[in-house]
Design a protein around this motif. Sequence first.
Motif, short mmCIF file in Angstrom:
data_model
loop_
_atom_site.label_atom_id
_atom_site.label_comp_id
_atom_site.label_asym_id
_atom_site.label_seq_id
_atom_site.Cartn_x
_atom_site.Cartn_y
_atom_site.Cartn_z
N LYS A 98 -13.88 -1.23 -17.27
CA LYS A 98 -13.87 0.17 -16.84
C LYS A 98 -13.56 0.27 -15.35
O LYS A 98 -12.81 1.17 -14.93
CB LYS A 98 -15.23 0.81 -17.14
CG LYS A 98 -15.49 1.05 -18.62
CD LYS A 98 -16.86 1.66 -18.83
CE LYS A 98 -17.14 1.94 -20.29
NZ LYS A 98 -18.50 2.51 -20.49
N ASP A 99 -14.14 -0.64 -14.57
CA ASP A 99 -13.86 -0.63 -13.12
C ASP A 99 -12.38 -0.87 -12.85
O ASP A 99 -11.78 -0.22 -11.98
CB ASP A 99 -14.70 -1.70 -12.42
CG ASP A 99 -16.17 -1.34 -12.35
OD1 ASP A 99 -16.49 -0.15 -12.50
OD2 ASP A 99 -17.00 -2.24 -12.14
N LYS A 100 -11.79 -1.82 -13.57
CA LYS A 100 -10.36 -2.11 -13.39
C LYS A 100 -9.50 -0.92 -13.80
O LYS A 100 -8.50 -0.61 -13.15
CB LYS A 100 -9.97 -3.35 -14.20
CG LYS A 100 -10.56 -4.64 -13.69
CD LYS A 100 -10.03 -5.01 -12.32
CE LYS A 100 -10.61 -6.34 -11.85
NZ LYS A 100 -10.15 -6.68 -10.47
N ILE A 101 -9.90 -0.25 -14.88
CA ILE A 101 -9.16 0.93 -15.32
C ILE A 101 -9.23 2.02 -14.25
O ILE A 101 -8.23 2.70 -13.97
CB ILE A 101 -9.71 1.44 -16.67
CG1 ILE A 101 -9.37 0.43 -17.77
CG2 ILE A 101 -9.14 2.81 -17.01
CD1 ILE A 101 -9.99 0.76 -19.11
N ASP A 102 -10.41 2.19 -13.64
CA ASP A 102 -10.54 3.17 -12.56
C ASP A 102 -9.55 2.89 -11.44
O ASP A 102 -8.96 3.82 -10.87
CB ASP A 102 -11.97 3.15 -12.00
CG ASP A 102 -12.99 3.74 -12.97
OD1 ASP A 102 -12.59 4.48 -13.88
OD2 ASP A 102 -14.19 3.43 -12.81
N LEU A 103 -9.39 1.61 -11.12
CA LEU A 103 -8.51 1.24 -10.00
C LEU A 103 -7.04 1.51 -10.29
O LEU A 103 -6.22 1.54 -9.36
CB LEU A 103 -8.69 -0.25 -9.67
CG LEU A 103 -10.05 -0.65 -9.09
CD1 LEU A 103 -10.14 -2.16 -8.93
CD2 LEU A 103 -10.28 0.03 -7.74
N LEU A 104 -6.71 1.70 -11.55
CA LEU A 104 -5.32 2.02 -11.90
C LEU A 104 -4.92 3.42 -11.44
O LEU A 104 -3.75 3.75 -11.36
CB LEU A 104 -5.11 1.92 -13.41
CG LEU A 104 -5.10 0.51 -14.03
CD1 LEU A 104 -5.09 0.60 -15.54
CD2 LEU A 104 -3.90 -0.28 -13.53
N HIS A 105 -5.93 4.24 -11.14
CA HIS A 105 -5.68 5.64 -10.80
C HIS A 105 -5.96 5.91 -9.32
O HIS A 105 -7.00 5.53 -8.81
CB HIS A 105 -6.56 6.55 -11.65
CG HIS A 105 -6.36 6.38 -13.12
ND1 HIS A 105 -5.35 7.01 -13.82
CD2 HIS A 105 -7.04 5.61 -14.04
CE1 HIS A 105 -5.42 6.65 -15.10
NE2 HIS A 105 -6.43 5.81 -15.25
N THR A 106 -5.03 6.55 -8.68
CA THR A 106 -5.21 7.00 -7.30
C THR A 106 -4.92 8.49 -7.25
O THR A 106 -3.93 8.95 -7.82
CB THR A 106 -4.27 6.25 -6.34
OG1 THR A 106 -4.54 4.85 -6.43
CG2 THR A 106 -4.48 6.71 -4.91
N ALA A 107 -5.78 9.22 -6.60
CA ALA A 107 -5.61 10.67 -6.57
C ALA A 107 -4.32 11.05 -5.85
O ALA A 107 -3.95 10.46 -4.84
CB ALA A 107 -6.80 11.31 -5.87
N PRO A 108 -3.62 12.06 -6.37
CA PRO A 108 -2.38 12.51 -5.71
C PRO A 108 -2.68 13.27 -4.43
O PRO A 108 -3.74 13.86 -4.27
CB PRO A 108 -1.77 13.44 -6.77
CG PRO A 108 -2.94 13.94 -7.56
CD PRO A 108 -3.93 12.81 -7.59
N GLY A 109 -1.72 13.21 -3.52
CA GLY A 109 -1.83 14.01 -2.30
C GLY A 109 -2.48 13.32 -1.13
O GLY A 109 -2.86 13.98 -0.16
N ALA A 110 -2.62 11.98 -1.19
CA ALA A 110 -3.24 11.25 -0.07
C ALA A 110 -2.21 11.01 1.02
O ALA A 110 -1.08 10.63 0.75
CB ALA A 110 -3.81 9.93 -0.57
N ARG A 111 -2.63 11.22 2.25
CA ARG A 111 -1.78 10.91 3.40
C ARG A 111 -2.16 9.53 3.94
O ARG A 111 -3.27 9.04 3.72
CB ARG A 111 -1.95 11.95 4.50
CG ARG A 111 -1.48 13.35 4.16
CD ARG A 111 -1.44 14.19 5.43
NE ARG A 111 -1.05 15.57 5.18
CZ ARG A 111 -1.86 16.61 5.22
NH1 ARG A 111 -3.16 16.42 5.47
NH2 ARG A 111 -1.42 17.83 5.01
N SER A 112 -1.26 8.94 4.69
CA SER A 112 -1.50 7.61 5.25
C SER A 112 -2.62 7.60 6.28
O SER A 112 -3.25 6.57 6.53
CB SER A 112 -0.22 7.06 5.88
OG SER A 112 0.24 7.92 6.92
#
Length: 325
Positions: A183-197
Amino acid sequence: MPVPSVPVRTLFALTAVFVIASPGSAVQAAPKPTVKQLKKELAALQKESDKLIADYYSSRLAHQKAEKAEKSARETLSASQEVFDRESANLRTMAVTQYTSGQPDQLVLLTGNHDPATLLSKMALNQHLIDLQQARLRGFGQVRDDHQRAKDEATARADELGRTLKDQDERRGKAEKQIEKIKDKIDLLHTAPGARSDGTWVPQLPQGSDNITPRMALVKKLLQERFDVPFGIGCYRSIQDGGEHPLGRACDFMLSRGGAMPGGEELRRGEEIANWAIKNGKRLGIMYIIYRQRIWHIRTGGWRTMSDRGGTTANHYDHPHISVF
């Protein structure tokens, strides 16, 4: 919980790590794993998980078999106990009868003053009673031995049941830990859209039938997949209260209905949801969490007690609240 609408920045400090063997060379922090790497790790974890689940299944079968054997042994012991108690009572009755009746032994009969016919009759009756007593004693000995064997078997089967239960729990624990890793690895597959550097987040408009932003929708989706939320998830509210609900940037994950105080299991589920949000907050653009009259904000990184708002729901005892940027 309304939070003042002020610009918020999440700053990530990069620290150079110097290798002692090479004073002049700096080693950068390990890069985040790519989706391809994560999927490869997931495949390996899934393979190991299948083995653990198969082991757990085997332990369940062994435990079920031990349960049947233990139940059978208890039933046998119960039946044996009834026979043992009955024969013990009969033996005590026989002893009392013999004591109170004062039955003469063979020597007393021979030395007494009896005519031959009466003597033979009494000796025959006495011998018959002795034979009956000896037969009952032999029978009781068998009953006693059978009862002891039944007790020993019941004890052995109970011990076996305890061992299989412990083994089942251990294998279950290993499988559950492996599933959590997946489950932790699956979570890491997703990054929220709209992040700035620079660690800030691009504002988003609500969308879809539930009127929440893509960032909030992702957090909601991941939480629904990871946790059972049987009492519903409330997100958009049109009331302009200065918070994120009317902006589509907040959801409440309900642990009870009608403002009732949740039970122990639901309270633990609330803690698990809050801890998950804290763990994944930076990557998913989570701004703050409220739960059990406390608030955790990404700016401070710790829980802070809130003022009493006068109710279970108002104080967020019946739901964790999650807001995103």
